[in-house]
Design a protein around this motif. Structure first.
Motif, short mmCIF file in Angstrom:
data_model
loop_
_atom_site.label_atom_id
_atom_site.label_comp_id
_atom_site.label_asym_id
_atom_site.label_seq_id
_atom_site.Cartn_x
_atom_site.Cartn_y
_atom_site.Cartn_z
N PRO B 133 4.25 -7.65 1.41
CA PRO B 133 4.08 -8.14 0.04
C PRO B 133 2.66 -7.96 -0.49
O PRO B 133 1.74 -7.63 0.27
CB PRO B 133 4.44 -9.62 0.15
CG PRO B 133 4.19 -9.98 1.56
CD PRO B 133 4.46 -8.75 2.37
N LEU B 230 7.99 -14.78 1.99
CA LEU B 230 7.33 -13.47 2.04
C LEU B 230 6.87 -13.11 3.46
O LEU B 230 6.30 -12.05 3.67
CB LEU B 230 6.16 -13.42 1.05
CG LEU B 230 6.56 -13.56 -0.42
CD1 LEU B 230 5.34 -13.46 -1.32
CD2 LEU B 230 7.58 -12.50 -0.80
N LEU B 601 8.75 -7.97 -2.27
CA LEU B 601 8.61 -7.94 -0.81
C LEU B 601 7.68 -6.83 -0.34
O LEU B 601 7.11 -6.91 0.75
CB LEU B 601 9.97 -7.76 -0.14
CG LEU B 601 10.98 -8.89 -0.34
CD1 LEU B 601 12.18 -8.69 0.55
CD2 LEU B 601 10.34 -10.25 -0.09
#
Lengths: 653, 653
Positions: B133, B230, B601
């Motif tokens: 991320p 994340l 992501l």
């Protein structure tokens, strides 16, 4: 004579810069190549007319060229039309953005076309800076939108790249909100304000010249703002007001302790100073006859506590060992993020760097203003406030320190002390041997003994410079001894000295002269307070001198409002500052504010300030083991390394 | 066998990546060099324990090396202590951040230590992304403050550089406000969240693993948010709500006209959607059992009007020729600057790019989700809403267009139309030759003819997929002709068809079956509305095919909620989409939302999206001169290039 087939010799006057320039280059581009700044906002769009130059005709033997107006491309129809509309005689002057070099030429750049220089200060050594602010204006014509065209911002970027060689631009995301309307209001012609050559922070329809910035010295007591025209560099308004944080604490430490002890303390202190900034911006704009929203850049200086509070940082760490700063590097932040909302929403704020826990951005401002004048001689620069911030060095090395002088110099903790404001006694003379006292108050040019019968100056109290003079005069006429104590026969020698219990005191103004109807008195305790303050300052300087292994300083500069008021003779008599040729002790005024203006007018000064702050050697005074000894030594008047046995009692009082 | 005196061969399993590594390199560093991601937050501080690896022992003939656990440096005392405290058997596993390579080694990176991959979508072609991320966590131990030390932020920078090779970091200026307390609360150990490898946006005391982001699909009707962890990439909560802008206008054009006509229109529309984002963030956090303030990154997609309104940009230009976007590039902005304040104050928001006036970030999201599956075959991707957004291309070229289908597919402007919500008729079958009607409603799995005596489905209206099926079924059983008109004997052939003045209509649900107690009827006008909508879509596709000079498409993907509901057979029968092998027509669900999750992501997906958006060729449909002809051609059912003379009347109705 050109050296190359397709190059021509260009000489620019009055700078005398020269070089060989490819044929077809515009005079404006060529001048930039040669390092000569010519004003231009529109960059060849024939809109601003700022870039006029004078092509000279004749043989210039010294330069070995023959110049002629014909050695520039003939005026185009557009240039003729612009000249006609603006009364420019094209036989005399050309627009450097469109006139191309076609042969050797000697060209004069008249003063009004030269990139601006600004005098920051005239007194105490002239301070001049080239006007090259962090924000710059660019006039562009953007391709109108068409079906399937790139977005408005993308076409504006393309126009900035094509017209001004500005690449990799970003835009303040909130500016996207008004971009489309502005472009259409300007019929696809806009003036863009760009910060640091990389971010678009303002867009205005059509051709606009307005560019303003605010340099602010955030003092503990006074917040002073200079509104500057960033095109000329001129100050167009100056406004000052009391720092509204004063209500939460007079001195820095009391504000720090307010921040530490009150739940919303930091926020209250922060909001108070931000409110002041908004008020000053609004007032200054009003005075200058502009809109506050025309302000697009702000530079802020202040001591470390002010620095932290204006950024909304809790200053608690500055109130205790090891006096850790949240950051000492310069800070760039959107002014709106700090709550400075009176000005343009895209405006940036730049806070000058700090040096150490108690050597703040204000002192960096002083250094920035003074560093151009440093040479091989040892210069001591002192900014006296609740803390004395001290710089000592030459062009090759620089030490900084702060000394906790306390608030006595600002009139606090003195029996009849007050701030330097109208009504405060600022000058004192005591005659010898009679011990007669006369004084001046702020706001009146006369001495107290020059008044007509029955009139009085009506003093309200005594301020820092007054108390320094009192103590120095008392010592000079022998009413106090080197230890600061009233001599045994003081009351006999001066009608103004009297005993009050076991200690003596001086009646500076009798009750019938004062504004309050009460006597204004200087007590033995007041003298002690001044001794403590001046010893702290002197000890700080002495530690720095010891650190560097030097015995004396060559030059002293007194910065800040207080520095401007105090009389060098009295300061030296008192031992406030070390011995130095009196002619070489000068007041340099609000040098911190000058530094802020420098950084506002010229963006390179910000990098210089950062480097200067980083290269300064910080000398710790308060925690220095020798501080106590040096401090005790320094209590005497004048400073002496002889022991004053009775001073031990003073320290313990 | 090592090739160099001071290098050793390293083979990492299961990837099989190999290389020669200088002696003394940590396994973690070596793996990074070889392009194998191993999890690590603390980077060798023996805090996180994420980076465990399994050194294998034995001769690996295939790889020509002999590996041994001895070919790593022996565990240090610190590693032993950590292993003991966390139950790690050092004969089996080592911490790759501290184990150095001292000889040839084959090392397995167990799945839990591998940098994460996440399945975005399982149905309609698996979509997997590496979890990388824009925000990353770094654990650092900062040198405590000392007298005269650099500022806290400067020492934190030094620690980030020393521990994680992170240089040239900036800090969110507002984060300076809490920096000092956080460092001290963590006893100089903190976990720092860094955005895009360059800005510190969050600092938390001690060792912290929490890292969350929000991917939001801002639809005209529905705003849907996926809260993602994340670290793992997993969706931990999904929340959706009606876009509160609906109160200011059902479809996009009515919102644009609200923005144009009301003084505070833009602000109201902006505030409404921002409020929705705050609500969704709060709800999603609650569902996932985290604090909203743990969310530090947001990715937003939406059509161009939503894109503008969520950024606070007046969408007026999108309501008129030439449909100019304020910007089509991606936007990065502090979420707080947009008013998204429920989440972490340092959080960033990323808005995916747009392509053209009516091809928005939602379509870029679709493209991002689908582009990995593009090949040599011609793929048509259609996202149907008030506007149909259409992508047509292969891995080598891509066209985009939008077609103003109008709101009919969303149930508007249809006599008994309604949104796809519980109670809406979504499936319809008409028998032949009897013309008997049966239907299904959303929220009930049964068909209307499967119910016990006396029970009814109680439909409230008909939604887009239902109306498409009605029209397709009417045509299939011959109750309407290719021109969309009820045939002359329709009322004779079906008891459900009746004449209403000069035109016929179909009674879909009698009064006694409906929830309203009134008949649900499909009129000749409703069929016309659907014909107009489907012709707009089809004409758009046809223009794109003509543009590229192609006759047919190889594959069709239907995106969005509507795309998931409609039945490909009926859609093709109706001529909504061009001819294609039915087996190759698939619904891909909320691909725009999938694209938003990809960009959340994996930060590289943002650059891919930008490049994709830039490389797409926009085809103008509405203004295309051939649109009218193609549109009229497309009104027939099924689409045919034969002329339908009576359709001219339809167009003029």
């Amino acid at each position: 004579m050109s050296n190359h087939a397709h190059h021509h010799r260009l000489i620019l006057m009055p700078s005398g810069r020269k070089g060989d320039i490819p044929t077809g280059t515009t005079v404006l581009e060529a001048a930039r190549t040669l390092g000569v700044g010519i004003e231009s906002i529109c960059n060849g769009r024939l809109t601003c007319g700022k870039c006029q130059v004078i092509p000279e005709t004749g043989s210039f033997v010294k330069h070995n060229i023959t110049s002629s107006a014909d050695h520039l491309s003939p005026p185009s129809e557009d240039e003729r039309a612009f000249a006609a509309a603006h009364g420019i005689d094209l036989t005399q002057r050309r627009l450097s953005c469109v006139a191309h070099i076609t042969g050797d030429a000697l060209i004069t750049v008249p003063e009004e076309s030269q990139a601006r220089k600004q005098v920051i200060r005239k007194e105490a050594g002239e301070l001049v800076v080239e006007v090259a602010p962090a924000v710059r204006l660019y006039y562009v014509e953007v391709e109108p939108a068409y079906l399937g065209s790139p977005g408005d911002w993308e076409r504006l970027q393309a126009a900035l790249a094509a017209s001004h060689h500005l690449h990799d631009m970003t835009i303040d995301p909130l500016l996207l909100r008004t971009l489309q309307k502005t472009l259409r209001d300007g019929q696809w012609a806009v003036t863009v304000t760009i910060w640091q050559g990389r971010q678009v922070i303002r867009i205005e329809p059509g051709y606009v010249e307005s560019l303003y910035g605010l340099a602010v010295d955030v003092g503990s007591t006074t917040v002073a703002a200079h509104l500057c025209d960033l095109r000329s560099g001129a100050v167009v308004a100056t406004e000052a007001m009391m720092n509204p944080q004063v209500r939460y604490g007079e001195d820095l430490l009391s504000r720090v302790s307010y921040a530490m002890s009150e739940a919303q303390g930091v926020q209250r202190l922060n909001r108070a100073v931000i409110r002041a900034l908004n008020e000053l911006a609004t007032k200054a704009a009003e005075t200058a006859g502009i809109q506050p929203v025309e302000i697009t850049d702000v530079v802020l200086v202040g001591n470390t506590v002010m620095h932290h509070l204006l950024l909304g940082i809790d200053p608690s760490e500055l109130g205790q060992l090891p006096f850790a700063l949240a950051t000492y590097d310069p800070v760039d932040v959107k002014a709106r993020e700090l709550g400075i909302k009176a000005i343009h929403p895209g405006a940036m704020a730049h806070v000058l760097p700090c040096i150490a826990g108690y050597v703040g951005a204000d002192n960096v401002g002083v250094l920035l203003a003074e560093q151009g004048r440093l040479d091989d001689q040892i210069t001591l620069i002192v900014d006296i406030g609740t803390n004395a911030e001290i710089l000592l060095g030459t062009k090759d090395w620089m030490l900084s320190a702060s000394s906790p002088t306390g608030p006595a110099f600002e009139g606090a903790h003195i029996s009849h002390g007050q701030r330097a404001a109208a009504g405060a006694i600022e000058r004192v003379r005591i005659s010898s041997p009679a011990g007669e006292v006369r004084y001046k108050v702020i706001g009146d040019p006369r001495w107290s003994d020059e008044l007509p019968e029955g009139e009085a100056l009506r003093p309200t109290g005594i301020c820092g410079s007054g108390i320094i003079e009192v103590v120095a005069e008392l010592f000079t006429v022998g009413l106090i001894d080197g230890g600061g104590r009233f001599v045994q026969d003081a009351a006999n020698r001066s009608a103004r000295v009297r005993w009050a219990g076991r200690v003596a005191e001086l009646v500076l103004a009798p009750a019938d002269e004062s504004a309050t109807g009460r006597e204004i008195v200087v007590t033995q305790g007041d003298i002690r307070a001044i001794q403590l303050a001046k010893a702290a300052l002197y000890a700080g300087v002495k530690i720095m001198m010891n650190h560097q292994g030097i015995e004396r300083v060559d030059r002293i500069r007194l910065a800040g409002a207080f520095g401007s008021y105090i009389d060098p003779v009295h300061a030296m008599t008192l031992g406030l500052i070390p011995d130095c040729d009196l002619a070489r002790v000068t007041a340099i005024g609000n040098a911190a504010g000058d530094g802020a203006r420098l950084a506002l007018l010229n963006v390179e000064q910000r990098e210089r300030a950062r480097q200067a702050a980083r290269s300064v050697t910080y000398v710790e005074t308060a925690a220095n083991l020798i501080f106590q000894d040096t401090f005790v030594d320094a209590l005497g008047i004048p400073h002496s390394t002889d022991a004053f046995p009775h001073l031990e009692n003073v320290v313990r009082q």
